[in-house]
Design a protein around this motif. Structure first.
Motif, short mmCIF file in Angstrom:
data_model
loop_
_atom_site.label_atom_id
_atom_site.label_comp_id
_atom_site.label_asym_id
_atom_site.label_seq_id
_atom_site.Cartn_x
_atom_site.Cartn_y
_atom_site.Cartn_z
N LYS A 79 39.73 8.62 6.88
CA LYS A 79 39.05 7.38 6.47
C LYS A 79 39.47 6.22 7.37
O LYS A 79 38.65 5.39 7.78
CB LYS A 79 39.35 7.06 5.01
CG LYS A 79 38.84 8.08 4.01
CD LYS A 79 38.91 7.57 2.59
CE LYS A 79 40.33 7.33 2.11
NZ LYS A 79 41.10 8.59 1.94
N VAL A 80 40.77 6.15 7.67
CA VAL A 80 41.28 5.07 8.50
C VAL A 80 40.72 5.16 9.93
O VAL A 80 40.42 4.14 10.55
CB VAL A 80 42.83 5.09 8.51
CG1 VAL A 80 43.37 4.17 9.58
CG2 VAL A 80 43.37 4.68 7.15
N ALA A 81 40.55 6.38 10.44
CA ALA A 81 39.98 6.55 11.78
C ALA A 81 38.59 5.94 11.85
O ALA A 81 38.25 5.17 12.77
CB ALA A 81 39.94 8.04 12.15
N VAL A 82 37.75 6.27 10.87
CA VAL A 82 36.39 5.74 10.82
C VAL A 82 36.44 4.21 10.69
O VAL A 82 35.70 3.49 11.39
CB VAL A 82 35.62 6.34 9.63
CG1 VAL A 82 34.30 5.63 9.41
CG2 VAL A 82 35.38 7.84 9.86
N ALA A 83 37.31 3.71 9.83
CA ALA A 83 37.39 2.27 9.59
C ALA A 83 37.91 1.52 10.81
O ALA A 83 37.48 0.38 11.07
CB ALA A 83 38.29 2.01 8.38
N THR A 84 38.80 2.11 11.56
CA THR A 84 39.36 1.44 12.74
C THR A 84 38.28 1.17 13.78
O THR A 84 38.24 0.09 14.39
CB THR A 84 40.49 2.29 13.36
OG1 THR A 84 41.55 2.41 12.41
CG2 THR A 84 41.04 1.65 14.62
N VAL A 85 37.41 2.14 13.99
CA VAL A 85 36.30 1.93 14.93
C VAL A 85 35.44 0.76 14.47
O VAL A 85 35.01 -0.09 15.26
CB VAL A 85 35.45 3.21 15.07
CG1 VAL A 85 34.26 2.96 15.99
CG2 VAL A 85 36.30 4.35 15.62
N MET A 86 35.20 0.66 13.17
CA MET A 86 34.37 -0.41 12.63
C MET A 86 35.03 -1.78 12.77
O MET A 86 34.38 -2.77 13.13
CB MET A 86 34.04 -0.11 11.16
CG MET A 86 33.19 1.13 10.97
SD MET A 86 33.01 1.60 9.23
CE MET A 86 32.23 0.16 8.57
#
Length: 381
Positions: free
Chosen positions: A280-287
């Motif tokens: 989840k954090v990986a996806v959120a970091t890109v955002m």
């Protein structure tokens, strides 16, 4: 130790990240004269490491094993049920607890450790999160996730052979949690200059060093080599120590973690099986990387009277964040997700998180700034 930030910090912890680290656990317990031990694991981590630990310690200590029960979705979660299970199965003469597994098991044990005032030893079975050395425990209470102050481990025994044998997905989650430091470090400094939040140069330096070490070894991590996985685990532990050093998660957790927590809460409320924290954090970091880049190019933001005095140092830090496309490619190369849909996160839930996640914690981040100044973030197209 007196720090440059003016606060006094202290960390005392035995840390062993090496091959055959588990074989050293018995002598460590013997040195401290701890003979009554409770080992907490789940079915998977018992097979990965606990069975070996139980065999090795059987001659050195009185060992009680607690295998945590999964919920209806098949997940072991840090909730009242898991905490009660550990408390109920704990023999009265226990002197030390062993948390054997990934982040959730450690959260359960650190909370119980604090409750019963007994030390615990962290035994990670995968390099998946940076919270192994943390003193904060994210716990689900009545369906809501809260973070409470608990106990940090007195020691960490991370066996490289066990870490290398972990599923590749867990390595990728660990990389996701590490690359999140690109945005969390900017958020922390941003909150310092924009909102007066205390900032520790030493903790920020430790976190940045851990991030750099991880990035330099990404090819080795992707291959699952001993050197790569060792570096990933050491980076995660160092990030955790930076949080422990200042007594909060600010060095390693910013707006990207708020998005992750918002999605996790939504999954809890709808009964959807959980996905890995680092995913989840990986996806959120890109955002969040994309949001920082876009906002700092916006002329209205550049002219905002509150941000103008600090614009150049903030921009310098934002420039150090890789372009969102580059971050996505890096994460994909190690097997981490970058598209919310890969995790079952709908476009509507993405947008709700961008609009509402800043309410989750009383922390100043780029999400809170954008809302306070009328720049409502939207998912990039």
């Amino acid at each position: 130790m007196e720090c440059l930030c003016g606060s006094h910090h202290s960390i005392e912890m035995e840390i062993r990240i090496e091959k055959n680290a588990l074989s050293q656990l018995g002598s460590y317990l013997k040195e401290r004269q701890w003979r009554h031990v409770m080992l907490v694991a789940d079915a998977n981590t018992f097979a990965a490491a606990s069975e070996r630990i139980a065999h090795d310690l059987s001659k050195e200590a009185s060992l009680h094993v607690c295998i945590l029960r999964a919920d209806r979705q098949g997940d072991v979660v840090a909730d009242e049920s898991a905490i009660d299970q550990v408390r109920q199965e704990m023999p009265p003469d226990v002197e030390v607890l062993l948390a054997v597994g990934a982040g959730t098991i450690h959260d359960i044990v650190r909370y119980v450790s604090h409750q019963v005032n007994k030390p615990f030893i962290a035994v990670p079975t995968a390099p998946s999160v940076d919270g192994f050395t943390s003193a904060g425990a994210p716990i689900i209470v009545k369906g809501k996730k809260i973070t409470v102050q608990a106990a940090c481990p007195v020691a960490v025994f991370a066996d490289v052979d066990v870490l290398c044998a972990a599923p590749r997905r867990l390595w990728a989650a660990g990389v996701g949690d590490m690359l999140a430091k690109y945005t969390s470090l900017v958020d922390w400094y941003f909150s310092h200059v924009m909102n007066g939040e205390p900032y520790c140069v030493t903790a920020a330096k430790w976190t940045r060093q851990a991030l750099s070490a991880c990035v330099e070894q990404l090819d080795e991590i992707k291959e699952g080599s001993e050197s790569g996985i060792t570096t990933l685990m050491k980076s995660l532990v160092q990030s955790g120590l930076a949080m422990l050093y200042v007594g909060h998660s600010r060095p390693a957790s910013g707006a990207e973690h708020h998005l992750s927590h918002y999605w996790e809460q939504a999954f809890l409320e709808t009964g959807v099986p959980q996905v890995l924290h680092g995913e989840k954090v990986a996806v959120a970091t890109v955002m969040i990387a994309d949001l920082y880049k876009r906002l700092l190019q916006d002329e209205h933001v550049r002219q905002d009277e509150k941000i103008v005095p600090h614009f150049e140092p903030i921009k310098a830090l934002v420039d150090e964040i890789p372009a969102p496309q580059q971050l996505a490619s890096t994460l994909q190369a190690v097997g981490a997700p970058v598209d919310p849909a890969e995790l079952g996160i709908s476009p509507d839930l993405v947008q709700k998180a961008l609009q509402e996640a800043h309410h989750l914690r009383d922390r100043y981040t780029i999400l809170r700034f954008s809302h306070e100044h009328g720049y409502f973030p939207v998912a990039s197209q």
